[in-house]
Design an enzyme around this catalytic site. Structure first.
Site, PDB file in Angstrom:
ATOM      1  N   ASP A  11      15.530  19.888 -31.877  1.00  0.00           N
ATOM      2  CA  ASP A  11      15.769  20.865 -32.928  1.00  0.00           C
ATOM      3  C   ASP A  11      17.194  21.385 -32.775  1.00  0.00           C
ATOM      4  O   ASP A  11      17.893  21.043 -31.822  1.00  0.00           O
ATOM      5  CB  ASP A  11      14.743  21.998 -32.884  1.00  0.00           C
ATOM      6  CG  ASP A  11      14.772  22.779 -31.575  1.00  0.00           C
ATOM      7  OD1 ASP A  11      15.401  22.297 -30.619  1.00  0.00           O
ATOM      8  OD2 ASP A  11      14.168  23.851 -31.507  1.00  0.00           O
ATOM      9  N   GLU A  28       0.809  -1.214   0.000  1.00  0.00           N
ATOM     10  CA  GLU A  28       0.000   0.000   0.000  1.00  0.00           C
ATOM     11  C   GLU A  28       0.846   1.271   0.000  1.00  0.00           C
ATOM     12  O   GLU A  28       0.370   2.347  -0.336  1.00  0.00           O
ATOM     13  CB  GLU A  28      -0.965   0.026   1.187  1.00  0.00           C
ATOM     14  CG  GLU A  28      -0.311  -0.060   2.549  1.00  0.00           C
ATOM     15  CD  GLU A  28      -0.295  -1.494   3.055  1.00  0.00           C
ATOM     16  OE1 GLU A  28      -0.097  -1.680   4.251  1.00  0.00           O
ATOM     17  OE2 GLU A  28      -0.454  -2.402   2.243  1.00  0.00           O
TER      18      GLU A  28
END
Length: 867
Positions: free
Chosen positions: A325, A283
Site C-alpha cells: 500500500d 537427519e
C-alpha cells in the site's frame, strides 16, 4: 438493488422504515429472528494440538521416522535415540515459534462488540450493537464507530474515516442523495459502513445490512475462504525427499547385491545396507532448518519485524513480487505543502520564499484560518491545517507572533455546503484597530465569494477569464497527484456580521503525503534483486501514479489502473504496477492471478479490507502502528515501524536463510553420498577393510549435526540482493547442483579410499585390515569437516567470505574433531567403533588426503561455478 442507488423515499419504502419514529419494538424483534444478530461469524480456531501435529507433517520427518524404526528393528538403540531426539527437538522448536494461531474472526467480533443509538417506538434508545436490524434508524455522532451498513438520510458536516475498509487516507464527506449503481465503494458518499469511524458531524442513517451481509461481513467470508498454499520450502523439500528416497534405495540395493556376489554374510550385508540407508538420510536437516528459521525470526524481531510463522521467514527469501500500500508504508502518512501558485509568483518545496506581498498574505491566512497547533515536530489537529502551520513556519513566518497579534472574533466553519472556512480577527496596526478576514477552501467555492485578486500588493478585479485560469491551474495540480486548497483575505476597518463576502483571492497550494526517506533507494534494490513492486492504494489515481513514478515503481507517470476499470481478465492486469481505488475482492483476485503465474507474493496491508489478500498471499505483512487488529491477526508478519525498508530487510534475511538451507543440504548430501560411494566400491571390489555399520552411523552423527548446524548460522553478504529470486517451480537442488554434489562426494570418497590404499602400500608385511579401516574412517571424517569450508554460494568470496567468517563453523569443526579423538581414549566407545591408535605416518596420510580433497573441490567449484 444496491442500497446507494434508489431515491431516499424508495429505500425507506423497501425497508418498511419510518425516518421519524423508527421501528416498533415488536417489529425489531421479528427482524432480529429473521436476519439474526448483527455479528461477524467466528472462524474455527487452530488448537495447540493441531499446531503440534503440524510440526510432524514433513516428508523429511517421515523419512526419519522410517529410519528410526529400522534402527530399532536391528537394535541400533543409540542411533534410534539420536533420531528421536532430532525429531522431538524439531517439533518443540516449531511449536513454540508458531504458537500464535490465527485469530482473524475473533478480531472482527471484537471490533463490533459495542452499543448503538437507534430510534425505536418514536424515541431514542441505546441498544447492544448485536440487536440492530435492517430498517433501524441509527443516530451517529463524532467519535462513534458505525455498527452496521446504512444509507444516510440526514447529515450535518458528517465525515467518516473509512481507511480501514477502503484505504482512503483522509476522512470522507457524507451526504444524503442517490448515486449511480456502478459507484465504487470508496466513492459511495451516501453510505456508511460497519467498522468505520465518524470523525466529524452527526447524521441519521437507515440500516441496510447487518452481520455477515455488511461489507465487513463480505470481507470475513473472503478471509475464511482464502486458503494458503504450501510454502515454497515445503514444496521443495517434498520434491527433494522423493528424489533422495529413489537415489538411496537404488544405491543400497546395488551395494547389498554386490555384497552377496562377494559371498559376504547376508545378515551383515543387510545391517550394513540399513545403516547406509539411515546414513544417506540427512537427519540433521529438519532441526537445522528449524533453528535457522527460528534464529531469523529473532534477528528480524530486533529490527522491527515480528514474524509469526517459521515458514514465513524462508518464504520472504523466495519473494518475487511485493504488493504494497502507499500511505504510511511508502509515504510518511502526513500531509505537506509542496507547491504554492500566486497571481504573480509561485513557490515549490525546497525553494526560497518569494519576496512577494501576496505570499506574505498567504502565510498569514494559513496561520489564522486554522484551528490546529504545533507541538514540537508533531501537530495537533486536522492534518491539512497542521501542514499549513509547518509550511508557514518553514517559509519564515512566526506562527506564535501572528496569532498573538490577531485575536479571533468569529469563525464560519467548513461544511459540506459551503466547502469554505473563514475567520474574522481583530488586530492593531500603527495604533489603529484593524479587522482581518482569512478564508480557505475548495477553489470553485472560494472563487464564488471573491471579487478581486491580489497582484503585486494591490487588489485587482477578478474577471471570468482569470477565474477560468485558476480552475485550470487547480486541475493541473490535481492531475499531478496533489490535493488543492485556495486562499483569500479581506481587510476591514469595522466588525461585520457577514464577513464571508467580497474577498480578495490570494492563490492555491498543493498538498502531498511525501515519500518516506530512503524508500526510493530500497525499491531500486528490489528491482536489482529481481523483485517486482506493485502499489495498491485506496487513494486518488493521480496521487497513486505520481508517487509510484516518483519512487521508481513505474516508468510512466500516468501508469495507473483503477478498480472501476478492471476487467474479469485478471491475468491481463496482473502485469500492471499501480492500482488505485481497488476493492478487497480485486486485491484477492490480483494475489490469485500472480500466484497462478507462479509468483511468490508478499502483500502489505493495514485495513480490514486488506485481510483476505493478506491471508491468501504467500507472505502477508501487516502494519504494526496503524494496522487494524484484523489485518495483524491474519498476517504472517507485522512491521512495528510500518516501513517499506523493513520489508526489504526481511526479504534479505529470508534470502540468507534460504541460501543457508541450500548450503547445508548440499553439505549433508555430498558427505552422506561419499559414504555410500566408499562402502559401495569396497563391497563391489570385495576389499577387506569395509566400514562397520556403527562406524557409518558415527561419521554421520559427527558431520550431520554440529557443522551443518553452524552452516545454518552463516551471515550473508552484499551479493544476496544482487541475484534474481529462484524460480519457485525449480527444485531446491537443481540438476546442475546434483551433479556438483556427486562430484563433491566422489572427491571425498576418493580421498578416503586413496588414504587407505596408500597406508597399505607403505606398510610392510601382511595387510593390516584394522589400520586401513581406521585410516579410511578418519579421512572420511576430516574430509567432511574441511568440506564445510567449501560451502560458498554464488558470487560469495571464498577467502574472507561469509563461510570463512562464520565463528560457529570453526567452533563446530574443532568440537567434532575433538569428539572423534576423544573416542580413542574411552575404552568402551573405542571397542564399539573398532578403533585403534594408528602411527604418525597414517595421521599424516589422513591430513594430506583430506586437505588435497578440499583443494580439488575448490578448483572444481571454480571451474563449474556451482549455481
Amino acid at each position: 438493488m444496491e442500497a446507494h442507488q434508489p431515491k431516499q423515499q424508495d429505500i425507506l419504502k423497501e425497508f418498511s422504515a419510518d425516518a421519524g419514529k423508527g421501528l416498533s419494538t415488536d417489529e425489531a424483534r421479528k427482524r432480529l429472528e429473521e436476519h439474526g444478530p448483527n455479528e461477524i461469524s467466528s472462524g474455527r480456531r487452530i488448537s495447540p494440538l493441531m499446531i503440534l501435529l503440524h510440526q510432524f507433517k514433513s516428508p523429511v520427518v517421515y523419512l526419519l521416522l522410517l529410519a528410526m524404526g529400522l534402527s530399532m528393528f536391528f537394535k541400533e538403540w543409540l542411533d534410534a535415540v539420536a533420531i528421536a531426539v532430532v525429531i522431538l527437538l524439531n517439533a518443540v522448536i516449531g511449536f513454540i515459534m508458531e504458537f500464535q494461531a490465527e485469530r482473524s474472526m475473533e478480531a472482527l467480533q471484537k471490533m463490533t462488540s459495542q452499543t448503538a443509538r437507534v430510534l425505536r417506538d418514536g424515541r431514542v434508545q441505546e441498544i447492544p450493537s448485536g440487536e440492530i436490524v435492517p430498517g433501524d434508524i441509527m443516530l451517529l455522532d463524532a467519535g462513534d464507530m458505525v455498527q452496521a451498513d446504512g444509507r444516510i438520510l440526514e447529515s450535518m458536516d458528517l465525515q467518516s474515516d473509512e481507511s480501514a475498509l477502503t484505504g482512503e487516507s483522509l476522512p470522507v464527506d457524507k451526504l444524503p442523495g442517490e448515486l449511480a449503481v456502478d459507484t465504487q465503494l470508496a466513492e459511495r458518499t451516501n453510505m456508511v459502513y460497519k467498522g468505520t469511524f465518524i470523525r466529524n458531524g452527526n447524521g441519521k442513517v437507515l440500516c441496510t445490512a447487518t452481520g455477515m451481509d455488511t461489507e465487513l461481513g463480505h470481507i470475513a467470508h473472503m478471509v475464511a475462504g482464502a486458503k494458503k498454499s504450501a510454502t515454497p520450502l515445503e514444496k521443495k523439500l517434498e520434491s527433494f525427499s522423493k528424489r533422495l528416497i529413489g537415489i538411496t534405495v537404488g544405491i543400497v540395493v546395488l551395494i547389498f547385491a554386490a555384497g552377496l556376489l562377494n559371498k559376504e554374510p547376508v545378515l551383515e550385508m543387510l545391517k550394513t545396507s540399513i545403516a547406509l540407508a539411515v546414513a544417506a538420510i540427512p537427519e540433521g536437516l529438519p532441526v537445522v532448518a528449524t533453528l535457522a528459521l527460528a534464529r531469523g525470526m529473532i534477528r528480524m524481531a530486533r529490527q522491527n519485524v515480528i514474524v509469526k510463522k517459521l515458514s514465513a521467514v524462508e518464504t520472504l527469501g523466495a519473494t518475487t513480487v511485493i504488493c504494497t500500500d502507499k500511505t504510511g508504508t511508502l509515504t510518511e502518512n502526513r500531509m505537506e505543502v509542496t507547491d504554492a501558485l500566486l497571481p504573480a509568483a509561485e513557490w515549490h518545496k525546497k525553494e526560497k520564499s518569494p519576496d512577494d506581498e501576496t505570499f506574505r498574505c498567504l502565510q498569514l491566512v494559513a496561520v489564522l484560518c486554522n484551528n490546529a497547533s504545533l507541538d514540537g515536530e508533531k501537530g495537533i489537529g486536522d492534518p491539512i491545517e497542521v501542514s499549513l502551520l509547518n509550511f508557514a513556519a518553514d517559509t519564515g513566518a512566526d506562527v506564535a507572533q501572528i496569532r498573538e497579534k490577531f485575536h479571533k472574533l468569529k469563525e464560519a466553519p467548513f461544511n459540506s455546503d459551503t466547502r469554505v472556512m473563514g475567520t474574522l480577527h481583530k488586530g492593531e496596526e500603527k495604533g489603529e484597530e484593524k479587522y482581518l478576514v482569512s478564508a480557505k477552501g475548495a477553489i470553485e467555492n472560494l472563487l464564488d465569494i471573491c471579487t478581486h485578486a491580489l497582484h503585486d500588493g494591490s487588489p485587482k478585479e477578478l474577471g471570468e477569464e482569470e477565474r477560468d485560469k485558476w480552475m485550470r491551474e487547480t486541475e493541473k495540480l490535481a492531475a499531478s497527484g496533489l490535493k488543492t486548497l485556495g486562499y483569500a483575505y479581506r481587510e476591514m476597518t469595522y466588525q461585520a456580521d457577514q464577513f464571508m463576502e467580497n474577498l480578495v483571492f490570494l492563490g492555491i497550494t498543493g498538498f502531498m503525503d511525501p515519500p518516506r526517506h530512503g524508500v526510493q533507494e530500497v525499491i531500486a534494490e528490489c528491482h536489482q534483486a529481481g523483485i517486482r513492486v506493485i502499489m495498491l492504494t485506496g487513494d486518488h489515481p493521480a496521487t497513486a501514479a505520481h508517487i509510484a513514478y516518483q519512487l521508481g515503481i513505474s516508468k510512466d507517470e500516468k501508469d495507473v489502473v483503477t478498480g472501476k476499470d478492471l476487467s474479469n481478465e485478471s491475468d491481463a492486469w496482473a502485469q500492471r504496477t499501480v492500482f488505485a481505488r481497488v476493492s478487497p475482492k480485486q486485491k484477492l483476485d490480483l494475489v490469485n492471478a500472480l500466484q497462478e503465474d507462479h509468483q511468490i507474493v508478499a502483500m502489505t496491508g493495514d485495513g480490514v479490507n486488506d485481510a483476505p489478500a493478506l491471508k491468501k498471499a504467500d507472505i502477508g505483512i501487516a502494519m504494526g502502528i496503524r494496522g487494524t487488529q484484523v489485518s495483524q491477526e491474519v498476517a504472517d508478519m507485522v512491521l512495528k515501524d510500518d516501513a517499506f525498508e523493513s520489508i526489504v530487510m526481511a526479504v534479505r534475511q529470508g534470502r540468507v536463510i534460504f541460501t543457508n538451507i541450500r548450503r547445508f543440504i548440499i553439505f549433508l548430501l555430498s558427505c552422506n553420498l561419499s559414504e555410500l560411494l566408499v562402502i559401495g566400491l569396497v563391497a563391489t571390489a570385495g576389499l577387506p577393510f569395509q566400514l562397520a555399520a556403527i562406524q557409518i552411523l558415527f561419521i554421520n552423527l559427527i558431520t550431520d549435526v554440529f557443522p551443518a548446524m553452524a552452516l545454518g548460522f552463516t551471515e550473508g553478504d552484499q551479493t544476496v540482493m544482487q541475484r534474481k529470486p529462484l524460480d519457485p517451480r525449480q527444485p531446491i537442488i537443481s540438476k546442475k547442483a546434483w551433479g556438483v554434489i556427486w562430484f563433491y562426494a566422489a572427491v571425498i570418497g576418493a580421498s578416503a579410499l586413496g588414504a587407505a590404499f596408500t597406508a597399505e602400500y607403505f606398510r610392510e608385511g601382511d595387510i593390516d585390515v584394522h589400520a586401513a579401516n581406521n585410516v579410511m574412517f578418519y579421512t572420511l571424517i576430516l574430509s567432511q569437516l574441511l568440506h564445510a569450508l567449501n560451502m560458498k554460494e554464488g558470487k560469495e568470496k571464498y577467502i574472507g567470505g561469509p563461510v570463512m567468517r562464520n565463528p560457529y563453523l570453526v567452533g563446530a569443526m574443532l568440537l567434532s574433531a575433538a569428539v572423534t579423538l576423544l573416542c580413542l581414549f574411552i575404552p568402551p566407545v573405542k571397542e564399539a567403533l573398532r578403533l585403534e591408535m594408528i602411527p604418525q605416518l597414517d595421521w599424516l596420510l589422513v591430513a594430506g588426503f583430506s586437505v588435497a580433497g578440499m583443494l580439488v573441490i575448490r578448483l572444481g567449484s571454480a571451474i563449474f561455478n556451482r549455481d
